[in-house]
Design an enzyme around this catalytic site. Sequence first.
Site, PDB file in Angstrom:
ATOM      1  N   SER A   1     120.935  17.034  29.988  1.00 53.40           N
ATOM      2  CA  SER A   1     122.145  17.676  30.492  1.00 53.40           C
ATOM      3  C   SER A   1     123.344  16.924  29.928  1.00 53.40           C
ATOM      4  O   SER A   1     123.520  15.732  30.189  1.00 53.40           O
ATOM      5  CB  SER A   1     122.142  17.618  32.027  1.00 53.40           C
ATOM      6  OG  SER A   1     123.366  18.069  32.548  1.00 53.40           O
TER       7      SER A   1
ATOM      8  N   LYS B   1     121.153  21.343  27.999  1.00 51.59           N
ATOM      9  CA  LYS B   1     122.063  22.034  28.936  1.00 51.59           C
ATOM     10  C   LYS B   1     123.447  21.466  28.726  1.00 51.59           C
ATOM     11  O   LYS B   1     123.606  20.260  28.557  1.00 51.59           O
ATOM     12  CB  LYS B   1     121.578  21.771  30.357  1.00 51.59           C
ATOM     13  CG  LYS B   1     122.602  21.956  31.473  1.00 51.59           C
ATOM     14  CD  LYS B   1     121.920  21.950  32.840  1.00 51.59           C
ATOM     15  CE  LYS B   1     122.705  21.176  33.867  1.00 51.59           C
ATOM     16  NZ  LYS B   1     122.027  21.120  35.180  1.00 51.59           N
TER      17      LYS B   1
ATOM     18  N   LYS C   1     127.469  21.365  30.246  1.00 47.83           N
ATOM     19  CA  LYS C   1     128.318  21.646  31.399  1.00 47.83           C
ATOM     20  C   LYS C   1     129.498  22.476  30.925  1.00 47.83           C
ATOM     21  O   LYS C   1     130.044  22.226  29.829  1.00 47.83           O
ATOM     22  CB  LYS C   1     128.819  20.327  31.994  1.00 47.83           C
ATOM     23  CG  LYS C   1     127.707  19.509  32.640  1.00 47.83           C
ATOM     24  CD  LYS C   1     127.231  20.156  33.922  1.00 47.83           C
ATOM     25  CE  LYS C   1     126.268  19.255  34.669  1.00 47.83           C
ATOM     26  NZ  LYS C   1     125.864  19.827  35.956  1.00 47.83           N
TER      27      LYS C   1
ATOM     28  N   ASP D   1     125.753  25.090  32.667  1.00 49.49           N
ATOM     29  CA  ASP D   1     125.877  24.831  34.107  1.00 49.49           C
ATOM     30  C   ASP D   1     127.348  24.737  34.473  1.00 49.49           C
ATOM     31  O   ASP D   1     128.073  23.889  33.956  1.00 49.49           O
ATOM     32  CB  ASP D   1     125.154  23.520  34.451  1.00 49.49           C
ATOM     33  CG  ASP D   1     125.110  23.242  35.951  1.00 49.49           C
ATOM     34  OD1 ASP D   1     125.608  24.068  36.745  1.00 49.49           O
ATOM     35  OD2 ASP D   1     124.556  22.185  36.331  1.00 49.49           O
TER      36      ASP D   1
ATOM     37  N   GLU E   1     123.742  28.528  34.987  1.00 53.42           N
ATOM     38  CA  GLU E   1     123.521  27.865  36.274  1.00 53.42           C
ATOM     39  C   GLU E   1     124.778  27.860  37.140  1.00 53.42           C
ATOM     40  O   GLU E   1     125.850  27.484  36.675  1.00 53.42           O
ATOM     41  CB  GLU E   1     123.040  26.426  35.990  1.00 53.42           C
ATOM     42  CG  GLU E   1     122.649  25.633  37.220  1.00 53.42           C
ATOM     43  CD  GLU E   1     122.075  24.264  36.845  1.00 53.42           C
ATOM     44  OE1 GLU E   1     121.732  24.024  35.664  1.00 53.42           O
ATOM     45  OE2 GLU E   1     121.981  23.412  37.755  1.00 53.42           O
TER      46      GLU E   1
ATOM     47  N   ASP F   1     121.713  26.570  41.840  1.00 55.15           N
ATOM     48  CA  ASP F   1     121.525  25.151  42.165  1.00 55.15           C
ATOM     49  C   ASP F   1     122.169  24.930  43.541  1.00 55.15           C
ATOM     50  O   ASP F   1     121.497  25.039  44.585  1.00 55.15           O
ATOM     51  CB  ASP F   1     122.183  24.298  41.055  1.00 55.15           C
ATOM     52  CG  ASP F   1     122.212  22.791  41.324  1.00 55.15           C
ATOM     53  OD1 ASP F   1     121.855  22.364  42.425  1.00 55.15           O
ATOM     54  OD2 ASP F   1     122.615  22.019  40.423  1.00 55.15           O
TER      55      ASP F   1
ATOM     56  N   LYS G   1     116.080  20.701  43.583  1.00 51.26           N
ATOM     57  CA  LYS G   1     116.393  19.275  43.692  1.00 51.26           C
ATOM     58  C   LYS G   1     115.964  18.866  45.099  1.00 51.26           C
ATOM     59  O   LYS G   1     116.453  19.447  46.079  1.00 51.26           O
ATOM     60  CB  LYS G   1     117.898  19.018  43.550  1.00 51.26           C
ATOM     61  CG  LYS G   1     118.469  19.235  42.165  1.00 51.26           C
ATOM     62  CD  LYS G   1     119.973  19.000  42.139  1.00 51.26           C
ATOM     63  CE  LYS G   1     120.528  19.250  40.740  1.00 51.26           C
ATOM     64  NZ  LYS G   1     122.004  19.310  40.736  1.00 51.26           N
TER      65      LYS G   1
ATOM     66  N   GLY H   1     118.453  17.404  38.188  1.00 55.48           N
ATOM     67  CA  GLY H   1     118.639  15.952  38.248  1.00 55.48           C
ATOM     68  C   GLY H   1     119.983  15.589  38.822  1.00 55.48           C
ATOM     69  O   GLY H   1     120.904  16.418  38.839  1.00 55.48           O
TER      70      GLY H   1
HETATM   71  O1  OSB Z   1     124.533  20.307  38.624  1.00 51.41           O
HETATM   72  O2  OSB Z   1     122.716  19.734  37.752  1.00 51.41           O
HETATM   73  C1  OSB Z   1     123.812  19.424  38.197  1.00 51.41           C
HETATM   74  C2  OSB Z   1     124.413  15.674  37.702  1.00 51.41           C
HETATM   75  C3  OSB Z   1     125.098  15.368  38.860  1.00 51.41           C
HETATM   76  C4  OSB Z   1     125.382  16.382  39.746  1.00 51.41           C
HETATM   77  C5  OSB Z   1     124.978  17.689  39.482  1.00 51.41           C
HETATM   78  C6  OSB Z   1     124.271  17.991  38.340  1.00 51.41           C
HETATM   79  C7  OSB Z   1     124.017  16.956  37.417  1.00 51.41           C
HETATM   80  C8  OSB Z   1     123.358  17.168  36.142  1.00 51.41           C
HETATM   81  C9  OSB Z   1     122.699  15.963  35.513  1.00 51.41           C
HETATM   82  O3  OSB Z   1     123.380  18.197  35.522  1.00 51.41           O
HETATM   83  C10 OSB Z   1     121.250  16.088  35.393  1.00 51.41           C
HETATM   84  C11 OSB Z   1     120.592  14.765  35.057  1.00 51.41           C
HETATM   85  O4  OSB Z   1     120.256  13.995  35.981  1.00 51.41           O
HETATM   86  O5  OSB Z   1     120.421  14.490  33.880  1.00 51.41           O
HETATM   87 MG    MG Z   2     123.497  22.138  38.412  1.00 51.34          MG
END
Ligand code: OSB
Ligand code: MG
Length: 371
Positions: free
Chosen positions: A135, A161, A163, A188, A213, A238, A262, A290
Site C-alpha cells: 500500500s 494499492k 492512496k 483506496d 476501496e 473497509d 481487519k 493492514g
Molecule cells: O485504509 O487500509 C487502510 C494504513 C493505516 C490506516 C488505514 C489503512 C492503511 C493502509 C496501510 O492502507 C496498509 C499496510 O499496513 O501496509
Molecule cells: Mg483502507
Amino acid sequence: MKIESITLHHISMPLTAPFETSFGRETDRQCVIIQIHSEGLVGYGECVTTRDPGYNYETTGTAVHILKDFVAPLILGKDVKDALDFQEKISGIRGHYLAKAGVEMAIWDLLGKRAGRSLRELLGGAREKVEVGVSIGIQESAQSLVRSATDFVKQGYARVKIKIKPGRDVEDAAAVRREFPSLRLQVDANSAYSMEDVSNLKPLDKLNLLLIEQPLFEDDIWDHHKFQAQFETPVCLDESILTPRHARYAIEMKACRIINIKAGRLGGLSRAVMVHDLCQQQHMPVWCGGMLETGIGRASNLALASLPNFVLPGDVSASDRYYARDITHERFVLNSDSTIDVPRGAGLGVTIDEEALKSYSLGQIKLNENP
Ligand code: OSB
Ligand code: MG
C-alpha cells in the site's frame, strides 16, 4: 486461563518513510502493545490505533483509557476461556473495536502457546504462505508515485494499492497504469469523497483496477450501493464494516463486491473470522487489510489471511517496508512469488525484542488484580 496482569506499552516507532493518506500523514506509528501474564505464559497483542483520530474515532489515547478503565477490570483475576468468552465478558462496552481487538489478540497468543499450536491452526487457516501486496501513500507528485511503485514492483510485489484523495486520484492512478499495463492495481480513498464526486472519479473505471476501496463515508453503506451501481470496478469496503451485521447489510444492499477484513476494525480476530465465514457463504471475496502493524500485528494478519476466502492479496508487506527495527526478533520477508510465510510457532509465533520495545516506549501501565 486466569488473567494475572496486563501491561499496556504505549510506543512510537519511526516509519522508514512517511505514510500519507486522505486523512493525514504519519511519520511514526504510535500504538499500544498489550502484554498479558497468565499461568506462567506471556501473550502479546497489538492495538492498531494511531495518535490521531483520522482513520476512525479511536486514538492511542482512547485505547489506553478504555483498556485501563473498562476492559482490564472485567478480566483481571478472572478465568477467560477463549476469545468468545472474552467478548462475552466485555459485551457491555460499546465500540472501541481497535482497543478490544488488541486484547483478544494477546488472548489468542496465550491460547496458542498453551496448546502448542499456531494461530493459523487455531483459526483454521488453509495456507502456509499468503499472497501480499503493498500500500503506497500519497506522494509528492504522480512521477514520484510511479518511481515508488517501480521500486516496489522491483522488490517483487505483484499487487500495488495507491492512496487517493480529491485532486490526487485519476491522474495518479493513470500514471501508474501507463507504466505497468498489467499490474494488479487498486486504489483506496479512506472516505474522502461524496456522491458529487462520481463524475470526477468515473475515469477510474477505465484503468482496469482490482477495486476501489472505501470511496465514501464510513457510515454510508447505502450511498456505496449507489456508487457501486455506477462503476464496473468492484467497490471494496473497509471503514464501513465494523460488525458482521454491517457485512450482511453491505451484501444485501449490493454496496460492494469485495470486503477488506481487519481484525482491529472488527473488534477482534473472532469477529474477523465471523465476517470471513459470512462472506464465504455469500460468495463475497475478502482480503486482509493492514494498519502498518509491528511484527506482532503482522503475525496475526498473516495467520488470519491464511483462511480460505482471503482470495485477494493482503496489505501485509514485508517488515522492511515499514520499520528499520521492529519489536519482534522475527522479520517478515517477501518471497519471490509475492507471498509471505505464515508463522508456524505456537500462538502468534513471534518473540519480542525487549530492548527495541523499550527504546520505542512512551510509557507503560501495569495493571494487576485488586490494585
Ligand atoms: O485504509 O487500509 C487502510 C494504513 C493505516 C490506516 C488505514 C489503512 C492503511 C493502509 C496501510 O492502507 C496498509 C499496510 O499496513 O501496509
Ligand atoms: Mg483502507
